[in-house]
Motif scaffolding. Structure first.
Motif, short mmCIF file in Angstrom:
data_model
loop_
_atom_site.label_atom_id
_atom_site.label_comp_id
_atom_site.label_asym_id
_atom_site.label_seq_id
_atom_site.Cartn_x
_atom_site.Cartn_y
_atom_site.Cartn_z
N GLU A 59 6.00 -1.67 -3.27
CA GLU A 59 6.92 -1.16 -4.87
C GLU A 59 7.49 -0.48 -4.58
O GLU A 59 8.38 0.36 -4.77
CB GLU A 59 5.54 -1.47 -5.85
N MET A 60 6.37 0.64 -3.47
CA MET A 60 7.62 2.32 -3.54
C MET A 60 8.16 1.98 -2.83
O MET A 60 8.97 3.38 -2.70
CB MET A 60 6.07 3.50 -3.91
N GLU A 61 8.79 1.39 -2.12
CA GLU A 61 9.48 1.15 -0.72
C GLU A 61 10.51 0.74 -1.26
O GLU A 61 11.54 1.32 -1.22
CB GLU A 61 8.99 0.07 0.83
N ARG A 62 10.33 -0.42 -2.69
CA ARG A 62 11.70 -1.02 -3.07
C ARG A 62 12.47 0.18 -3.32
O ARG A 62 13.29 0.38 -3.58
CB ARG A 62 10.85 -1.85 -3.93
N GLU A 63 11.72 0.97 -4.16
CA GLU A 63 11.98 2.46 -5.41
C GLU A 63 13.19 2.79 -4.70
O GLU A 63 13.52 3.76 -4.27
CB GLU A 63 11.22 2.55 -5.93
N GLY A 64 12.71 3.09 -3.13
CA GLY A 64 13.48 3.95 -1.96
C GLY A 64 12.12 4.99 -1.87
O GLY A 64 12.60 6.38 -1.25
N VAL A 65 10.81 5.23 -2.03
CA VAL A 65 9.96 6.76 -2.39
C VAL A 65 9.61 6.37 -0.98
O VAL A 65 8.94 7.40 -0.77
CB VAL A 65 8.93 6.69 -3.93
#
Lengths: 134, 134, 134, 134
Positions: A59-65
Motif C-alpha cells: 500500500e505504501m508503494e502505491r502511495e509513492g512512499v
DNA sequence: GTGGTCTAGACCACT
DNA sequence: GTGGTCTAGACCACC
C-alpha cells in the motif's frame, strides 16, 4: 528503526505499520533510499503474518512512499508530489478541519492548540520552498 | 442543519454522520440543547438504514456529545471536559502528529501549514480560557 | 456477465479478472451502477479463493473502475478521468508503442494493422467529446 | 543503441530489456545482423546481475528475435514469420482489444486514439506487402 | 447478507 | 536471499 504493533488495537496491524513508516519518513528518521527490513524479517520480529507486513509495504508503494526493487528489498522512495496543488490544499484543509474538531471536543483553547502545533512542527522535515502550482 | 453521506466512501456511514455532527458542534453551528432529527426522519432523508443512524447517535451519546431524552428526541449535550489535562494534551499531541505527517507527505511547506491552521482556526468555537487540570 | 479464469495461465488470476471487468466496462457491457457478483458468489463460481476475487475488486476500486458500498456489494463506478491530459496522452502513446511493436513482430503490414484497429474500435464505448486539458 | 533499466519499476528488469530490444527492432533502429553488447558488458553498464541480462537474451532467442553465435556474440535475427496468418490475426486482435480497453479507461475519444495510432505508426518498420497465409 | 482483516503455510518469479 | 500469488479457513465490521 524499531517497529511495533499492538494486535489488540482496533486499528488494523497493516495500518499501524503504515502509520509508523509514514511518520518516520515525515520526521526524517527514515531517509530516501533507506532499506526497510524484509517482509520475512519484520514479520518474524513482530510475530505477525508475512502477508500482513507485505500488505503494508504494497500500500505504501502505491502511495509513492516506498519502492520495492525486485529481489533486493523495499526502500524509502524519493519524495514526489504527484498531486496538483489544488488537491493538496484541499486535503490539507480536510486534515486541519478534522484535527481542530478533535481539539475543540477535547476542551482545549485556541492558544493551546496553536502553540502545540508550533512546538511539534519542528520535529518534521518539511520541504523548504513553498509548493508551486502546475 | 443538513446532513449528507456518501455510500461509496471507505469511511462507514455511521462514522460520516458522527464526523458531521462533531464538526458542526465544534464550529458552533449546533449549539448545546439543539435538537437533532429523529433516527426515523434522518434515515429516510439520507436513504440509509435506521440502524446506521441509531448507531451514530448511540456512539455520540457514549462520547458525551449527545443526550437522548426518552420520547423527546436527541439533543446536543453541554460541553464537558471529563478528561484530565494530561490526557487531553496527549491526545492533542497525537492528533497533531498525525496531521503533520499527512502534511509533509502532501509536499507542503511548514509556512503553508501554519498559515492554513491559523486561517481555519477562526471557524471553530474554542473555549475562551486555558483549560485547568482537575 | 459471465466470468472465467484459467488457473494454469501465467497471468495471475486476479489480473485475469481485472482484465475481464475492465474490458466489459470499456465495451459498455457493464454500465456504471451495475452490480458485480459478490466476492463469495464469484469465488464459488470460479472455484477460486475469495481472497483472490477480493484482491481484483480492491485493485479496481483503487483505479476508480469500481465502487464498493459497505454491506451492499461492489458496483461499476461512474467514469471519471482523474489524470491530467498530459499524463493520459503519455500513457496512450506508451500503449500504442507497445502494441505496434507487437504488430511488427507478428509480421503484419501497416494497412492490416490500421484496418484492424478501425474495425475493432466500434466495439468500444469511447467518450463522445475530445478530452480537454486542465 | 543505449539500454536503460529502472529497478524500481514493477516490470522485471529482464522484461524491460526485452521490451527495449523488441521495440528497437520494430522501429528499425536495430537491423537484422546487428550485434548486441555482450552479457558481461551490458550487465556492467546497467549495474545489473549478468543472469538478468542472460535471461533476456535467452528468451528473445527462443522467440526468434535474436541469434547467439557461440564465441561471436548475440545478433538480431532475420525476420521470420513462423506463425500462420490465422494465429497472427488472432494475436493482433487481442493486442488491439487490450490497448483499446486501456484507451477507453484513460477517457480519450475514438478520434484521439485513431489519430495517435496513425501518427505513431510511421515510426515503425512494417513489412511492405500484406502477409499471406502458409 | 456484504466486504475487510488476519493467519498458516505453499509455490513461484526475480536478482 | 528477495517479494508476489494463492489457498484454506477464521473472525470482525458494516448495513
Amino acid at each position: 528503526m524499531e517497529f511495533q504493533c499492538d494486535p489488540t488495537s482496533r486499528v488494523p496491524i497493516y495500518r499501524q505499520l503504515m502509520d509508523q513508516v509514514r511518520r518516520a519518513v515525515a520526521r526524517g528518521r527514515l531517509q530516501p533510499g533507506a532499506r526497510l527490513p524484509s517482509v520475512r524479517v519484520l514479520s518474524r520480529e513482530l510475530v505477525v503474518n508475512p502477508n500482513t507486513v507485505a500488505r503494508a509495504y504494497v500500500e505504501m508503494e502505491r502511495e509513492g512512499v516506498l519502492n520495492t526493487r525486485q529481489g533486493l528489498g523495499v526502500f524509502v522512495a524519493e519524495p514526489q508530489a504527484e498531486l496538483s496543488a489544488a488537491v493538496r490544499r484541499e486535503r490539507l484543509a480536510a486534515a486541519i478541519d478534522c484535527f481542530l474538531t478533535e481539539a475543540v471536543h477535547l476542551g482545549l483553547s485556541a492558544d493551546e492548540v496553536l502553540s502545540a502545533v508550533a512546538r511539534q512542527i519542528h520535529n518534521f522535515q518539511f520541504v523548504a520552498a513553498a509548493s508551486t502550482d502546475h
